[in-house]
Design a protein around this motif. Structure first.
Motif, PDB file in Angstrom:
ATOM      1  N   HIS A  96       0.845  -1.202   0.000  1.00 55.12           N
ATOM      2  CA  HIS A  96       0.000   0.000   0.000  1.00 55.12           C
ATOM      3  C   HIS A  96       0.884   1.258   0.000  1.00 55.12           C
ATOM      4  CE1 HIS A  96      -3.161   2.748   1.112  1.00 55.12           C
ATOM      5  NE2 HIS A  96      -2.484   3.109   2.179  1.00 55.12           N
ATOM      6  N   TYR A  97       0.578   2.194  -0.896  1.00 51.73           N
ATOM      7  CA  TYR A  97       1.335   3.452  -0.961  1.00 51.73           C
ATOM      8  C   TYR A  97       0.835   4.380   0.144  1.00 51.73           C
ATOM      9  CZ  TYR A  97       3.081   7.891  -2.859  1.00 51.73           C
ATOM     10  OH  TYR A  97       3.711   9.100  -3.020  1.00 51.73           O
ATOM     11  N   GLY A  98       1.696   4.686   1.124  1.00 49.05           N
ATOM     12  CA  GLY A  98       1.212   5.325   2.360  1.00 49.05           C
ATOM     13  C   GLY A  98       1.344   6.825   2.459  1.00 49.05           C
ATOM     14  N   LEU A  99       1.321   7.529   1.335  1.00 47.24           N
ATOM     15  CA  LEU A  99       1.513   8.985   1.373  1.00 47.24           C
ATOM     16  C   LEU A  99       0.577   9.680   2.367  1.00 47.24           C
ATOM     17  CD1 LEU A  99       2.808  11.591   0.170  1.00 47.24           C
ATOM     18  CD2 LEU A  99       0.964  11.588  -1.506  1.00 47.24           C
ATOM     19  N   ARG A 100      -0.711   9.392   2.252  1.00 50.13           N
ATOM     20  CA  ARG A 100      -1.677  10.091   3.120  1.00 50.13           C
ATOM     21  C   ARG A 100      -1.441   9.750   4.594  1.00 50.13           C
ATOM     22  NH1 ARG A 100      -4.135   9.090  -1.535  1.00 50.13           N
ATOM     23  NH2 ARG A 100      -5.512  10.669  -2.472  1.00 50.13           N
ATOM     24  N   ASP A 101      -1.267   8.467   4.873  1.00 45.21           N
ATOM     25  CA  ASP A 101      -1.061   8.031   6.268  1.00 45.21           C
ATOM     26  C   ASP A 101       0.168   8.724   6.849  1.00 45.21           C
ATOM     27  OD1 ASP A 101      -3.043   6.230   5.600  1.00 45.21           O
ATOM     28  OD2 ASP A 101      -1.605   4.647   5.087  1.00 45.21           O
ATOM     29  N   GLY A 142      13.664   9.347   1.467  1.00 45.20           N
ATOM     30  CA  GLY A 142      12.382   8.722   1.137  1.00 45.20           C
ATOM     31  C   GLY A 142      11.208   9.674   1.043  1.00 45.20           C
ATOM     32  N   CYS A 143      11.008  10.511   2.077  1.00 45.50           N
ATOM     33  CA  CYS A 143       9.808  11.359   2.081  1.00 45.50           C
ATOM     34  C   CYS A 143       9.984  12.566   1.153  1.00 45.50           C
ATOM     35  CB  CYS A 143       9.497  11.819   3.502  1.00 45.50           C
ATOM     36  SG  CYS A 143      10.797  12.824   4.235  1.00 45.50           S
ATOM     37  N   ILE A 144       8.874  13.232   0.866  1.00 45.20           N
ATOM     38  CA  ILE A 144       8.942  14.385  -0.037  1.00 45.20           C
ATOM     39  C   ILE A 144       9.777  15.518   0.568  1.00 45.20           C
ATOM     40  CG2 ILE A 144       6.895  13.997  -1.466  1.00 45.20           C
ATOM     41  CD1 ILE A 144       5.291  15.620   0.520  1.00 45.20           C
ATOM     42  N   PHE A 145       9.864  15.583   1.894  1.00 50.52           N
ATOM     43  CA  PHE A 145      10.697  16.610   2.540  1.00 50.52           C
ATOM     44  C   PHE A 145      12.180  16.326   2.266  1.00 50.52           C
ATOM     45  CE2 PHE A 145       6.891  15.815   5.111  1.00 50.52           C
ATOM     46  CZ  PHE A 145       6.287  17.054   5.021  1.00 50.52           C
ATOM     47  N   SER A 146      12.538  15.055   2.359  1.00 52.26           N
ATOM     48  CA  SER A 146      13.947  14.700   2.123  1.00 52.26           C
ATOM     49  C   SER A 146      14.298  14.861   0.651  1.00 52.26           C
ATOM     50  CB  SER A 146      14.249  13.278   2.596  1.00 52.26           C
ATOM     51  OG  SER A 146      13.532  12.309   1.876  1.00 52.26           O
ATOM     52  N   GLU A 147      13.312  14.709  -0.214  1.00 54.25           N
ATOM     53  CA  GLU A 147      13.564  14.913  -1.639  1.00 54.25           C
ATOM     54  C   GLU A 147      13.883  16.389  -1.891  1.00 54.25           C
ATOM     55  OE1 GLU A 147      12.114  15.392  -5.945  1.00 54.25           O
ATOM     56  OE2 GLU A 147      11.555  16.476  -4.149  1.00 54.25           O
ATOM     57  N   GLN A 148      13.141  17.279  -1.214  1.00 54.29           N
ATOM     58  CA  GLN A 148      13.417  18.712  -1.374  1.00 54.29           C
ATOM     59  C   GLN A 148      14.803  19.061  -0.815  1.00 54.29           C
ATOM     60  OE1 GLN A 148      10.784  21.450   0.649  1.00 54.29           O
ATOM     61  NE2 GLN A 148      11.666  23.209  -0.387  1.00 54.29           N
ATOM     62  N   GLU A 149      15.128  18.500   0.358  1.00 52.83           N
ATOM     63  CA  GLU A 149      16.451  18.760   0.950  1.00 52.83           C
ATOM     64  C   GLU A 149      17.567  18.356  -0.004  1.00 52.83           C
ATOM     65  OE1 GLU A 149      16.665  16.761   4.720  1.00 52.83           O
ATOM     66  OE2 GLU A 149      15.185  18.112   5.602  1.00 52.83           O
ATOM     67  N   ARG A 150      17.331  17.280  -0.738  1.00 48.82           N
ATOM     68  CA  ARG A 150      18.363  16.761  -1.632  1.00 48.82           C
ATOM     69  C   ARG A 150      18.552  17.642  -2.876  1.00 48.82           C
ATOM     70  NH1 ARG A 150      21.446  15.605  -4.797  1.00 48.82           N
ATOM     71  NH2 ARG A 150      22.298  13.616  -5.510  1.00 48.82           N
ATOM     72  N   ARG A 172      -0.377  12.533   7.453  1.00 52.71           N
ATOM     73  CA  ARG A 172      -1.234  12.783   8.624  1.00 52.71           C
ATOM     74  C   ARG A 172      -0.439  12.669   9.917  1.00 52.71           C
ATOM     75  NH1 ARG A 172      -5.847   9.286   5.923  1.00 52.71           N
ATOM     76  NH2 ARG A 172      -6.762  10.950   4.665  1.00 52.71           N
ATOM     77  N   GLU A 173       0.533  11.785   9.938  1.00 49.19           N
ATOM     78  CA  GLU A 173       1.356  11.602  11.146  1.00 49.19           C
ATOM     79  C   GLU A 173       2.338  12.751  11.369  1.00 49.19           C
ATOM     80  OE1 GLU A 173       1.378   9.237  13.492  1.00 49.19           O
ATOM     81  OE2 GLU A 173      -0.254   8.084  12.599  1.00 49.19           O
ATOM     82  N   VAL A 174       2.902  13.277  10.268  1.00 46.02           N
ATOM     83  CA  VAL A 174       3.989  14.252  10.454  1.00 46.02           C
ATOM     84  C   VAL A 174       3.553  15.720  10.361  1.00 46.02           C
ATOM     85  CG1 VAL A 174       5.744  12.638   9.633  1.00 46.02           C
ATOM     86  CG2 VAL A 174       4.813  14.319   8.047  1.00 46.02           C
ATOM     87  N   VAL A 175       2.316  15.951   9.916  1.00 48.87           N
ATOM     88  CA  VAL A 175       1.913  17.343   9.725  1.00 48.87           C
ATOM     89  C   VAL A 175       2.022  18.131  11.050  1.00 48.87           C
ATOM     90  CG1 VAL A 175      -0.594  17.075  10.112  1.00 48.87           C
ATOM     91  CG2 VAL A 175       0.247  18.776   8.499  1.00 48.87           C
ATOM     92  N   PHE A 176       2.569  19.322  10.967  1.00 48.55           N
ATOM     93  CA  PHE A 176       2.903  20.202  12.097  1.00 48.55           C
ATOM     94  C   PHE A 176       4.059  19.669  12.951  1.00 48.55           C
ATOM     95  CE2 PHE A 176      -1.731  21.316  11.538  1.00 48.55           C
ATOM     96  CZ  PHE A 176      -1.475  22.523  10.895  1.00 48.55           C
ATOM     97  N   ARG A 177       4.624  18.536  12.542  1.00 45.26           N
ATOM     98  CA  ARG A 177       5.788  18.009  13.277  1.00 45.26           C
ATOM     99  C   ARG A 177       6.918  17.745  12.278  1.00 45.26           C
ATOM    100  NH1 ARG A 177       3.797  12.990  16.865  1.00 45.26           N
ATOM    101  NH2 ARG A 177       2.438  12.449  15.118  1.00 45.26           N
ATOM    102  N   GLU A 178       6.941  18.542  11.227  1.00 41.67           N
ATOM    103  CA  GLU A 178       7.873  18.274  10.124  1.00 41.67           C
ATOM    104  C   GLU A 178       9.330  18.217  10.593  1.00 41.67           C
ATOM    105  OE1 GLU A 178       5.430  20.426  10.011  1.00 41.67           O
ATOM    106  OE2 GLU A 178       4.170  19.975   8.273  1.00 41.67           O
ATOM    107  N   GLU A 179       9.684  19.061  11.567  1.00 44.13           N
ATOM    108  CA  GLU A 179      11.092  19.076  12.017  1.00 44.13           C
ATOM    109  C   GLU A 179      11.453  17.819  12.807  1.00 44.13           C
ATOM    110  OE1 GLU A 179      13.249  21.200  10.746  1.00 44.13           O
ATOM    111  OE2 GLU A 179      11.480  21.959   9.697  1.00 44.13           O
ATOM    112  N   ASP A 180      10.441  17.156  13.361  1.00 45.95           N
ATOM    113  CA  ASP A 180      10.693  15.920  14.129  1.00 45.95           C
ATOM    114  C   ASP A 180      10.232  14.696  13.352  1.00 45.95           C
ATOM    115  OD1 ASP A 180      11.591  17.373  16.330  1.00 45.95           O
ATOM    116  OD2 ASP A 180       9.528  17.741  16.969  1.00 45.95           O
ATOM    117  N   ARG A 181      10.116  14.869  12.048  1.00 42.62           N
ATOM    118  CA  ARG A 181       9.456  13.820  11.269  1.00 42.62           C
ATOM    119  C   ARG A 181      10.211  12.483  11.283  1.00 42.62           C
ATOM    120  NH1 ARG A 181      12.131  17.053   7.550  1.00 42.62           N
ATOM    121  NH2 ARG A 181      13.466  15.884   6.136  1.00 42.62           N
ATOM    122  N   CYS A 182      11.539  12.498  11.431  1.00 44.08           N
ATOM    123  CA  CYS A 182      12.271  11.224  11.393  1.00 44.08           C
ATOM    124  C   CYS A 182      11.894  10.350  12.589  1.00 44.08           C
ATOM    125  CB  CYS A 182      13.777  11.457  11.350  1.00 44.08           C
ATOM    126  SG  CYS A 182      14.270  12.323   9.850  1.00 44.08           S
TER     127      CYS A 182
END
Ligand code: SF4
Length: 184
Positions: free
Chosen positions: A67-72, A166-174, A75-85
């Protein structure tokens, strides 16, 4: 002696070295692919295909969560982007521990312990906390010592090696130079 281990697999290249080490120790790892953090969709498919190649070449049984878990994940990391790992580790290792208990494995671990780019001590803390919660053992190993060997093996096998975590945030960092300058 415990021989069955549920090994959480983050991707194909990172599987090679930990698998070798565990087998040399006489253990029988069964792989588990559960990574709702991998985006976008085509990258997710690409990484699954790379892991499938590794599982075939190395004769590894894998339990797949396709299952592609983008939405899940979001939902877990929103507003916690800096602590997302931290959130991301909990998410993936909790599911691994849950499956280990259901599947009768007493021990679990993760290929995330292979990457020098992950927060290694945090992974260990979370793995051990989950082991206590689920009545299991978290098999801690510092697989980072085999980083070069594993990467070289992946290169020789022609396995796809991803350019970002992996995540879209790490893709932007790269790839986003402006973003990198802001963080520097
Ligand atoms: S950078 Fe990597 S470990 Fe951190 S949240 Fe993104 S995918 Fe997960």
């Amino acid at each position: 002696m415990v021989s069955r281990v549920l090994l959480h697999l983050c991707c194909g290249p990172c599987t090679l070295y930990p698998l070798k080490v565990l087998r040399e120790e006489g253990l029988e790892p069964v792989g588990f692919f559960y990574n709702p953090n991998i985006h976008p969709y085509r990258e997710f498919r690409k990484r699954m295909a790379a892991l499938r190649e590794v599982s075939q070449v190395r004769d590894l049984e894998v339990i797949w969560h396709r299952h592609y878990g983008l939405r899940d994940f979001l939902r877990e990391v929103v507003f916690r982007e800096e602590d997302r790992c931290e959130v991301c580790y909990w998410l993936r290792l909790r599911e691994t521990a849950r499956l280990a208990r259901e599947g009768g494995f007493e021990v679990f671990t993760t290929t995330l312990l292979y990457s020098p780019f992950q927060k290694h001590e945090l992974l260990r803390e979370i793995g051990e906390a989950l082991a206590r919660r689920f009545g299991l053992t978290f098999l801690y190993r510092d697989f980072r010592e085999g980083w070069r060997k594993g990467q070289e093996e992946a290169r020789q096998l022609g396995i796809y090696r991803q350019a970002y975590c992996g995540c879209i945030f790490s893709e932007q960092e790269r790839y986003d130079k402006k973003w990198r300058r802001r963080r520097a």
